[in-house]
Write an enzyme that holds these catalytic residues in place. Sequence first.
Site, PDB file in Angstrom:
ATOM      1  N   GLU A  84     -13.774  -0.540  78.131  1.00  0.00           N
ATOM      2  CA  GLU A  84     -12.614   0.304  78.371  1.00  0.00           C
ATOM      3  C   GLU A  84     -12.121   1.006  77.098  1.00  0.00           C
ATOM      4  O   GLU A  84     -11.835   2.192  77.106  1.00  0.00           O
ATOM      5  CB  GLU A  84     -11.515  -0.616  78.920  1.00  0.00           C
ATOM      6  CG  GLU A  84     -10.164   0.003  79.053  1.00  0.00           C
ATOM      7  CD  GLU A  84      -9.988   0.650  80.398  1.00  0.00           C
ATOM      8  OE1 GLU A  84     -10.779   0.333  81.302  1.00  0.00           O
ATOM      9  OE2 GLU A  84      -9.068   1.471  80.545  1.00  0.00           O
ATOM     10  N   ASP A  85     -12.009   0.263  76.008  1.00  0.00           N
ATOM     11  CA  ASP A  85     -11.322   0.791  74.829  1.00  0.00           C
ATOM     12  C   ASP A  85     -12.216   1.080  73.638  1.00  0.00           C
ATOM     13  O   ASP A  85     -11.760   1.630  72.645  1.00  0.00           O
ATOM     14  CB  ASP A  85     -10.223  -0.193  74.368  1.00  0.00           C
ATOM     15  CG  ASP A  85      -9.173  -0.393  75.444  1.00  0.00           C
ATOM     16  OD1 ASP A  85      -8.855   0.584  76.126  1.00  0.00           O
ATOM     17  OD2 ASP A  85      -8.700  -1.535  75.611  1.00  0.00           O
TER      18      ASP A  85
END
Length: 501
Positions: A84-85
Amino acid sequence: MIVTSEQMEKQYKEFLLILKRGNQEMDFEKIDKAWEFSKKKHADQKRFTGDPYASHTLEVARTLATWEMDTSSIVAGFLHDTVEDANVSIEEISKNFGEDVANIVSGVTKVSNLRLRGSNDEIFVENLRKMFLSMAKDLRVVIVKLADRLHNMQTLYAVPLAKQKRIAQETLEIFAPLAERLSMGQVKGELEDLAFPYVYPEDYDRVKKLSENQYKKAKQIIKKMKRALLTALAKEKIRPKIQTREKNIYSLWRKLTRPDINWDFTKIHDIVALRIIVDDVKECYTALGVVHASYKPVPYLGVSDFIAQPKPNGYQSIHTKVIGPDEKIVEVQIRTHKMHEQAEYGIAAHWHLSMIKSKSGITSEDIEEGKQNIVKGNKFKWVNQLAQWQKDIKDSKEFLEAVKFDALNNRNFAFSPHGDVYDLPVGATPVDFAYAVHTDLGSHIQSAIINGKIVPLDYKIKSGDVVKIIKTKNKRKPTRDWLNFVKTTTAKREINKELRK
Ligand code: MN
């Protein structure tokens, strides 16, 4: 205080000690590799608190270690935000850490992208569906997610104001009830108390102020009882661990606002409870005798024996209310060490999912297509049921109702005459009970007997009721007015099906 990299390494060493104390074999090489991977990929990122991002992944992994989760879950804890990041691909995770880890990370990433609250009902429902689907595939996804949410709630103060309330509300409505349904009582209480001040700030302040003295008084009384009971139990050669359990402030508030309580603290007997933890079941009953010999049980409030008849989520303990010092009513809970661990950490403590999955040889595709669910056994039947519904129910509104009212709501526990436990939503009737036992029993209802007395079919079942359905000889069609009082989705669907015929 922002954590430095030296402090982080020290915390990592402490985390390894927790793992070494556990009774599982862990792959330490893989865990070291995951920690290094997380630090490298999140290297230039910070949390809202100003801490290096990797400290969050370490905290998640540490929580999973205290819950005694397996290597794959812990590795997934370190990696859960890399996709995700930090632009890592699932393939890269799979290549470095294996498919099992990659599947968990992929599930957590999907769940993280879901906004479980928002203005749009349709999207909310669709997202809930997706979450339950990944749960049915592998419950470890949700357990990692709960560990993640716990740390996010602990650091919510640093998050921009505009986001705080939404996150806290989602925690109260979805994640705390989920933890409860997974019998993770301690996690549920912690999540609720962390979210409470953000969602209902005025109520939080009010309860906090009003309850402070009540907690204090109750604790003093319990202290006296603890001393007396330790002496009395020692005479029976029992050396228990005695704990005091404070009711978490959010559930105290919920109870205080109930119409029958209406902020009357004298009606709350379990603001602080006394918990006796012993070695085995035999000692539980001996301890119960000792408690009742020392303090009179309160008439009518009675003893609940959840050892002989556990709650459907697996909870076991004996609860009794006694008249303690100063005529104060006190709740005493008696359980074994094993039951205690189960009640605090539930599924995570005792349910080694990876083993179930690898032994059963079920593939993710089977689960996705609804052919198989890995969630076995009665305890977690509701997870399978949700996954089934999300396939069956095409209408979002209906699904939302099903989730809200059946799965996450307050439950009552009713018994069959043979002692089987059925977990029903509040307000459920004998008709719901019959359909919960078997659809066939639903179409043979003549009348219902509860605790030995005939009751109308729209009777509202209470926890502990013993429900007996008297059967008709031949199958009968349900009547339309049953739809006015049944509560469960199963009963509604079955009745509608029969009526359409
Ligand atoms: Mn996270």
